[in-house]
Design a protein around this motif. Structure first.
Motif, PDB file in Angstrom:
ATOM      1  N   THR A   1       1.158  -1.168  -0.067  1.00  8.02           N
ATOM      2  CA  THR A   1      -0.008  -0.033  -0.037  1.00  8.02           C
ATOM      3  C   THR A   1       1.008   1.023  -0.038  1.00  8.02           C
ATOM      4  O   THR A   1       2.103   1.140   0.157  1.00  8.02           O
ATOM      5  CB  THR A   1      -1.061  -0.017   1.256  1.00  8.02           C
ATOM      6  N   PHE A   2       0.168   2.444  -0.083  1.00  6.03           N
ATOM      7  CA  PHE A   2       0.950   3.765   0.004  1.00  6.03           C
ATOM      8  C   PHE A   2       0.197   4.475   1.041  1.00  6.03           C
ATOM      9  O   PHE A   2      -0.890   4.584   1.312  1.00  6.03           O
ATOM     10  CB  PHE A   2       0.663   4.508  -1.483  1.00  6.03           C
ATOM     11  N   ARG A   3       1.225   5.200   1.781  1.00  8.12           N
ATOM     12  CA  ARG A   3       0.714   6.539   2.501  1.00  8.12           C
ATOM     13  C   ARG A   3       1.126   7.998   2.121  1.00  8.12           C
ATOM     14  O   ARG A   3       1.952   8.069   1.831  1.00  8.12           O
ATOM     15  CB  ARG A   3       1.435   6.190   3.939  1.00  8.12           C
TER      16      ARG A   3
ATOM     17  N   PHE B   1      -4.013   1.489  -2.395  1.00  7.63           N
ATOM     18  CA  PHE B   1      -3.433   0.257  -3.017  1.00  7.63           C
ATOM     19  C   PHE B   1      -2.793   0.602  -4.235  1.00  7.63           C
ATOM     20  O   PHE B   1      -1.861   0.118  -4.663  1.00  7.63           O
ATOM     21  CB  PHE B   1      -4.505  -0.714  -3.357  1.00  7.63           C
ATOM     22  N   GLU B   2      -3.027   1.741  -4.879  1.00  5.55           N
ATOM     23  CA  GLU B   2      -2.652   2.367  -5.952  1.00  5.55           C
ATOM     24  C   GLU B   2      -1.958   3.690  -5.588  1.00  5.55           C
ATOM     25  O   GLU B   2      -2.182   4.139  -4.586  1.00  5.55           O
ATOM     26  CB  GLU B   2      -3.659   2.826  -7.020  1.00  5.55           C
ATOM     27  N   PHE B   3      -1.396   4.180  -6.397  1.00  9.69           N
ATOM     28  CA  PHE B   3      -0.388   5.683  -6.281  1.00  9.69           C
ATOM     29  C   PHE B   3      -1.584   6.767  -5.704  1.00  9.69           C
ATOM     30  O   PHE B   3      -2.793   6.812  -6.240  1.00  9.69           O
ATOM     31  CB  PHE B   3       0.122   6.185  -7.742  1.00  9.69           C
ATOM     32  N   PRO B   4      -1.332   7.457  -4.872  1.00  8.81           N
ATOM     33  CA  PRO B   4      -2.141   8.508  -4.224  1.00  8.81           C
ATOM     34  C   PRO B   4      -2.596   9.309  -5.612  1.00  8.81           C
ATOM     35  O   PRO B   4      -1.649   9.461  -6.369  1.00  8.81           O
ATOM     36  CB  PRO B   4      -1.353   9.401  -3.239  1.00  8.81           C
ATOM     37  N   ASP B   5      -3.905   9.761  -5.375  1.00  9.20           N
ATOM     38  CA  ASP B   5      -4.680  10.570  -6.366  1.00  9.20           C
ATOM     39  C   ASP B   5      -4.168  12.010  -6.415  1.00  9.20           C
ATOM     40  O   ASP B   5      -5.125  12.870  -6.960  1.00  9.20           O
ATOM     41  CB  ASP B   5      -5.918  10.216  -6.817  1.00  9.20           C
ATOM     42  N   ARG B   6      -3.599  12.516  -5.402  1.00  7.68           N
ATOM     43  CA  ARG B   6      -3.550  13.846  -4.882  1.00  7.68           C
ATOM     44  C   ARG B   6      -1.939  14.115  -4.502  1.00  7.68           C
ATOM     45  O   ARG B   6      -1.547  13.230  -4.195  1.00  7.68           O
ATOM     46  CB  ARG B   6      -4.377  14.267  -3.780  1.00  7.68           C
TER      47      ARG B   6
ATOM     48  N   GLY C   1       4.170  16.000   1.917  1.00 14.95           N
ATOM     49  CA  GLY C   1       5.453  15.394   2.635  1.00 14.95           C
ATOM     50  C   GLY C   1       6.091  14.185   2.126  1.00 14.95           C
ATOM     51  O   GLY C   1       7.027  13.577   2.624  1.00 14.95           O
ATOM     52  N   GLY C   2       5.552  13.896   0.925  1.00 20.16           N
ATOM     53  CA  GLY C   2       6.139  12.547   0.132  1.00 20.16           C
ATOM     54  C   GLY C   2       5.092  11.572   0.253  1.00 20.16           C
ATOM     55  O   GLY C   2       3.830  11.533   0.811  1.00 20.16           O
ATOM     56  N   ILE C   3       5.506  10.389  -0.316  1.00 19.30           N
ATOM     57  CA  ILE C   3       4.769   9.131  -0.343  1.00 19.30           C
ATOM     58  C   ILE C   3       5.588   7.952   0.135  1.00 19.30           C
ATOM     59  O   ILE C   3       6.946   7.791  -0.242  1.00 19.30           O
ATOM     60  CB  ILE C   3       4.160   8.694  -1.972  1.00 19.30           C
TER      61      ILE C   3
ATOM     62  N   ASP D   1       4.813   0.698 -14.898  1.00 23.00           N
ATOM     63  CA  ASP D   1       3.506   0.622 -13.881  1.00 23.00           C
ATOM     64  C   ASP D   1       3.132   2.142 -13.715  1.00 23.00           C
ATOM     65  O   ASP D   1       3.769   2.589 -12.589  1.00 23.00           O
ATOM     66  CB  ASP D   1       3.725  -0.469 -12.751  1.00 23.00           C
ATOM     67  N   PRO D   2       2.192   2.708 -14.108  1.00 18.26           N
ATOM     68  CA  PRO D   2       1.456   3.906 -13.635  1.00 18.26           C
ATOM     69  C   PRO D   2       0.336   3.741 -12.696  1.00 18.26           C
ATOM     70  O   PRO D   2       0.057   4.769 -12.218  1.00 18.26           O
ATOM     71  CB  PRO D   2       1.206   4.559 -14.845  1.00 18.26           C
ATOM     72  N   THR D   3       0.340   2.719 -12.177  1.00 16.54           N
ATOM     73  CA  THR D   3      -1.003   2.495 -11.221  1.00 16.54           C
ATOM     74  C   THR D   3      -0.794   2.293  -9.865  1.00 16.54           C
ATOM     75  O   THR D   3      -1.121   2.818  -9.031  1.00 16.54           O
ATOM     76  CB  THR D   3      -1.892   1.320 -11.708  1.00 16.54           C
ATOM     77  N   GLY D   4       0.603   1.667  -9.614  1.00 17.94           N
ATOM     78  CA  GLY D   4       1.196   1.314  -8.348  1.00 17.94           C
ATOM     79  C   GLY D   4       0.696  -0.047  -7.816  1.00 17.94           C
ATOM     80  O   GLY D   4       1.298  -0.568  -6.679  1.00 17.94           O
ATOM     81  N   PHE D   5      -0.114  -0.698  -8.436  1.00 18.17           N
ATOM     82  CA  PHE D   5      -0.551  -1.967  -8.218  1.00 18.17           C
ATOM     83  C   PHE D   5       0.435  -3.057  -8.274  1.00 18.17           C
ATOM     84  O   PHE D   5       0.533  -4.158  -7.717  1.00 18.17           O
ATOM     85  CB  PHE D   5      -1.819  -2.546  -9.045  1.00 18.17           C
ATOM     86  N   GLY D   6       1.484  -2.619  -9.113  1.00 27.86           N
ATOM     87  CA  GLY D   6       2.420  -3.446  -9.384  1.00 27.86           C
ATOM     88  C   GLY D   6       3.740  -3.566  -8.171  1.00 27.86           C
ATOM     89  O   GLY D   6       4.730  -4.342  -8.473  1.00 27.86           O
ATOM     90  N   GLN D   7       3.333  -2.635  -7.479  1.00 28.82           N
ATOM     91  CA  GLN D   7       4.490  -2.701  -6.327  1.00 28.82           C
ATOM     92  C   GLN D   7       4.967  -4.037  -5.884  1.00 28.82           C
ATOM     93  O   GLN D   7       4.077  -4.667  -5.410  1.00 28.82           O
ATOM     94  CB  GLN D   7       3.972  -1.647  -4.972  1.00 28.82           C
TER      95      GLN D   7
END
Length: 408
Positions: free
Chosen positions: A146-148, A168-173, A177-179, A256-262
């Motif tokens: 996941t991402f914070r 679960f995906e890259f943040p949409d905003r 302070g970073g990801i 991967d531009p979605t983040g689901f492939g992390q």
């Protein structure tokens, strides 16, 4: 594909009934090579072969590997997003890297006894080809990566990552302070295989939808330490609204531009029985390395200066790239990504001298240690080195200037 490797980042975990070891590890190298390919011989003892480690504990010479995050400029070029020190990982700032956790199992799981990793043990978590949220929500694996989205220096909830505030995906905003990437490795083992061909089938997540207090499946009954890593990406230089007009601008190095492939890899490399000894003795809830008497703490400078040269002769960072390294076109899905046939990119390694320039260090928007007065009220921050460290304004790779330039 593009990888970042580190021989040897849950900013704060609620100090309730979860004993764990927590340690920062700085960056060893950034290059397009998988550590599984470089260290496939199970007879190699990483602890014996290594001359240094980028981790706080000198005994940990394991390999922790993650995919690299890139910023995609509106003009189509790519710039590697640097990593920065996590909350409470000081004293001192690590050069990139991550934060590593080893958690003890907690009730009501039926088996509170853990078996340490063995020499030659490797595992992979996640799927680099994944492009949508296709794991059933009731499965524990659904929350493994996941991402914070940090806003300023606020770490967010002190509970276990992967909750409602994480995505679960890259943040949409934009994240001021970073990801932070949150990655849980499987903690249940079949008790037989150290590294099967797929690097995954010998391990499994516990059943019950949670990483804590749940049981291992009958197929994988042996409880391992719960390995968890965090990587904090310094996305602050990429929050200009013009960069977000067509959606979030980040992409992983495998296209991967979605983040689901992390995903992430682990190659065990602790010295002797040092990890077992530490988990037997270091059962506090603060995660401060200096409070673990079973292990040897080294300085941040020594960690940062443990590096190896790039073995793949190609540029991968500090400049804009026309395309992602290797044969990794953007594949947004939702179908799984596919491997590009007949890749013509460099596929050999070369001998190169050790880096001589000091590592570039990012100053995060939060403190990494407690500078008083008195004791840290949370009990989670290590004390800063005396005398009081002056405020350091260290280089941030010149990102602000680079990002606004059109390189082509």
């Amino acid at each position: 594909m593009m990888w970042t490797t580190a021989l040897l980042s849950i900013a704060l975990v609620a100090p309730v009934a979860r004993a764990f070891i927590r340690l920062p590890c700085s960056q060893l190298v950034t290059e397009r090579f998988d550590p599984f390919d470089l260290t496939m011989d199970p007879n190699i003892d990483l602890a014996e072969e290594s001359t240094c480690t980028t981790c706080r504990f000198k005994e940990d010479k394991s390999n922790y590997w993650t995919a690299v995050m890139y910023f995609k400029h509106p003009n189509g070029s790519y710039f590697r997003v640097p990593q920065m020190a996590n909350h409470n990982t000081g004293p001192g700032y690590q050069a990139g890297g991550m934060t590593v956790y080893y958690f003890q199992p907690v009730p009501p799981t039926q088996n509170l006894t853990i078996v340490p990793f063995a020499k030659g043990f490797r595992m992979l978590v996640g799927n680099p080809m994944r492009r949508k949220n296709d794991i059933p929500a009731h499965q524990t694996a659904a929350r493994a990566t996941t991402f914070r989205c940090f806003q300023g220096g606020d770490p967010g909830s002190i509970g276990a990552p992967g909750g409602v505030e994480d995505s679960f995906e890259f943040p949409d905003r934009p994240c001021t302070g970073g990801i932070r990437s949150n990655i849980y490795f499987p903690q249940c083992w079949n008790g037989v295989d150290l590294d099967p061909p797929d690097h995954q089938s010998h391990v499994a997540h516990p059943i019950g939808g949670s990483f804590f207090g749940t049981d291992c499946p009958p197929s994988h009954p042996v409880r391992l330490p719960l390995l968890f890593i965090e990587i904090v990406w310094d996305t602050r230089a990429f929050n200009d609204p013009s960069f977000w007009m067509d959606g979030q601008p980040f992409v992983f190095s495998m296209g991967d531009p979605t983040g689901f492939g992390q995903h992430a890899d682990y190659v065990f490399g602790w010295e002797g029985d040092s990890l077992k000894r530490a988990m037997d003795v270091c059962t506090s809830y603060d995660g401060i390395p200096a409070n673990c008497p079973a292990l040897t703490v080294q300085s941040m400078d020594r960690m940062n200066n443990c590096r190896v040269p790039n073995k793949v002769p190609e540029p991968v960072e500090d400049i804009y790239l026309r395309e992602l390294p290797g044969c990794n076109p953007i594949q947004a899905g939702p179908a799984h990504a596919t491997v590009v046939p007949s890749c013509d990119k460099v596929s050999t390694t070369v001998d190169a001298p050790l880096p001589t320039q000091p590592p570039s260090i990012v100053t995060p928007p939060w403190p990494v240690c407690w500078d008083g007065p008195g004791e840290d009220p949370s009990g989670l921050a290590p004390k800063c080195d005396p005398p009081k460290n002056p405020k350091r304004h260290l280089p941030r790779r010149g990102l602000e200037a680079r990002v606004t330039e059109l390189p082509f």
